[in-house]
Design an enzyme around this catalytic site. Structure first.
Site, short mmCIF file in Angstrom:
data_model
loop_
_atom_site.label_atom_id
_atom_site.label_comp_id
_atom_site.label_asym_id
_atom_site.label_seq_id
_atom_site.Cartn_x
_atom_site.Cartn_y
_atom_site.Cartn_z
N GLY A 113 0.84 -1.20 0.00
CA GLY A 113 0.00 0.00 0.00
C GLY A 113 0.87 1.23 0.00
NE ARG A 114 -2.20 5.07 3.00
CZ ARG A 114 -2.87 5.58 4.03
NH1 ARG A 114 -3.21 6.85 4.01
NH2 ARG A 114 -3.20 4.83 5.04
NE ARG A 139 -5.97 -5.22 -0.24
CZ ARG A 139 -6.79 -4.43 0.43
NH1 ARG A 139 -7.71 -4.96 1.22
NH2 ARG A 139 -6.72 -3.12 0.30
CB THR A 162 7.15 0.11 11.50
OG1 THR A 162 6.94 -0.04 10.09
CG2 THR A 162 8.64 -0.01 11.81
NE ARG A 220 -1.84 0.03 14.90
CZ ARG A 220 -1.21 1.11 14.48
NH1 ARG A 220 0.08 1.03 14.15
NH2 ARG A 220 -1.85 2.26 14.36
CD GLU A 225 2.26 -0.09 21.11
OE1 GLU A 225 1.89 1.11 21.04
OE2 GLU A 225 2.72 -0.71 20.14
CG HIS A 231 3.65 2.69 18.41
ND1 HIS A 231 2.46 2.06 18.63
CD2 HIS A 231 3.60 3.15 17.13
CE1 HIS A 231 1.70 2.15 17.54
NE2 HIS A 231 2.37 2.81 16.62
#
Length: 400
Positions: A153-154, A175, A234, A236, A265, A285
């Site tokens: 993705g991005r 996907r 980085t 989840r 967290e 994070h």
């Protein structure tokens, strides 16, 4: 309006230029982290609006039911930490710009920093030098190695570009529609998930956490990785099967990991398994935590004028029954004033109603499905629609 900003741990937002957009409102910034429902309910009882920083605090039904004045939750990006059904039922508007065309370059940069830190053993070398030693070992190079991008993705596209700039070969797995985009960008794609994990020297995860992606990376996948390979996350922690990273790393496949995200967290226990492993680089994070990234994000969150086709302040003067459709970042500055004073707790239950959207309003089609949250007070109404994978839309109208 009374606005609460949660989890600004270093009181950073006050120092950003965008904070001036909240001038004229009573703003309280909480610099500690509290998740206890009772303490949060006591702390937030008098506020009209909440501003959330990423997913640091969970906003669930038990808390929402104890916040009688709350009318708006404003944030940016995904919202798995917010009980949208409870917000709908209680008439709390949720506004979250999914920014489909603006990736977090800060997160992509940290991803690459973690790759370099792990491959070149930078934390170990620094620790050795500070302890009075010299070189602590021999690292590896990236050039000519295979970078695996899981989720194109991005962010995946940006990190793939970083890898190419370092002379790496890039292999994508995702996907089908994402794989098509990767091929269109000239990238090689794996023939299978198993082949992807077996071939890559570095695997970097870049997917949203949704039910379909929870645990999508299994212990079996990790065991297919090379003993010299690196896993980077980085995105989840829950993308990976619970407990699998520690078990796989102890077994030697992959040989290293670099993570910025954790199952729970914040992590404050120094005996947390990943923190005790020499072959793991951990950061708390901080992927999206830069001043520049926050200026971008909170300028959007604080500014009601970041919407098209125009300012709600102007559009709301239209005659009764007129409707405006805007993309939104947040509505703190003038939407709350227009909605009017909030009724007391008991009438609030009867005057608010919510419903699930079976299809997107305003004639949208395809995957534009999501949640409609309706708020009614003082003879007026506001309706916010948060799509499952798109931009939040706002519809406002006056009641006859």
């Amino acid at each position: 309006m009374k606005v609460a900003i949660l989890d600004d741990w270093f009181d950073t937002l006050r120092t950003l230029a965008c904070f001036e957009k909240l001038a004229g409102h009573t703003v309280t910034v909480f610099t500690d982290h509290v998740q206890d429902t009772g303490l949060l309910a006591e702390r937030l009882a008098g506020f009209d609006a909440l501003v959330l920083i990423c997913e640091r605090t969970e906003i669930r039904a038990a808390l929402l039911e104890r916040l009688p004045n709350l009318r708006l939750i404003s944030q940016r990006s995904a919202y798995p930490h917010i009980d949208i059904d409870a917000c709908t039922r209680l008439g709390v508007m949720v506004c979250s710009n999914m920014h489909p065309d603006t990736p977090s370059y800060a997160t992509a940069e940290l991803t690459w920093a973690l790759v370099l830190a792990a491959i070149r053993q930078i934390p170990q070398q620094v620790a050795s030098l500070r302890a009075g030693g010299w070189q602590a070992g021999v690292g590896s190079s990236l050039r000519g190695k295979m970078l695996g991008i899981y989720g194109y993705g991005r962010l995946g596209r940006i990190v793939a570009g970083y890898g190419a700039a370092f002379g790496m070969n890039v292999l994508a797995w995702a996907r089908p529609d994402s794989l098509s985009r990767a091929r269109a960008d000239g990238l090689a794609t794996a023939e299978s998930k198993a082949g992807f994990f077996e071939a890559c020297d570095v695997v970097s995860l870049h997917m949203r956490l949704v039910p379909a992606t929870t645990g999508i990376v299994t212990l079996g996948d990790l065991r297919r990785m090379k003993p010299t390979s690196l896993l980077v996350n980085t995105s989840r922690a829950a993308l990976i099967q619970a407990g699998a990273p520690v078990e796989a790393l102890r077994a030697g496949r992959p040989g290293m990991a670099a993570v910025d995200v954790f199952e729970h967290e914040p992590v404050r226990d120094p005996s947390y398994p990943l923190l005790t492993m020499e072959n793991v680089v951990c950061t708390p994070h901080i992927g999206y935590v830069t001043r520049e990234e926050w200026e971008l994000q909170f300028s959007d969150i604080f500014d009601p004028d970041q919407r098209l086709p125009g300012r709600l302040a102007d559009q709301r003067r239209q005659p009764t029954g007129a409707r405006v459709t805007d993309t939104i970042g947040a509505l703190i500055l003038d939407l709350l004033e227009w909605i009017g004073p909030n009724p007391d707790h008991a009438p609030r239950r009867s005057k608010h109603r919510g419903r699930r959207a079976r299809a997107c309003p305003s004639g949208k089609t395809g995957n534009d499905r999501g949640l409609i949250t309706r708020h009614r007070a003082a003879g007026r109404g506001a309706l916010a629609w948060v799509p499952a994978a798109g931009i939040a839309l706002l519809h406002t109208h006056r009641q006859p």
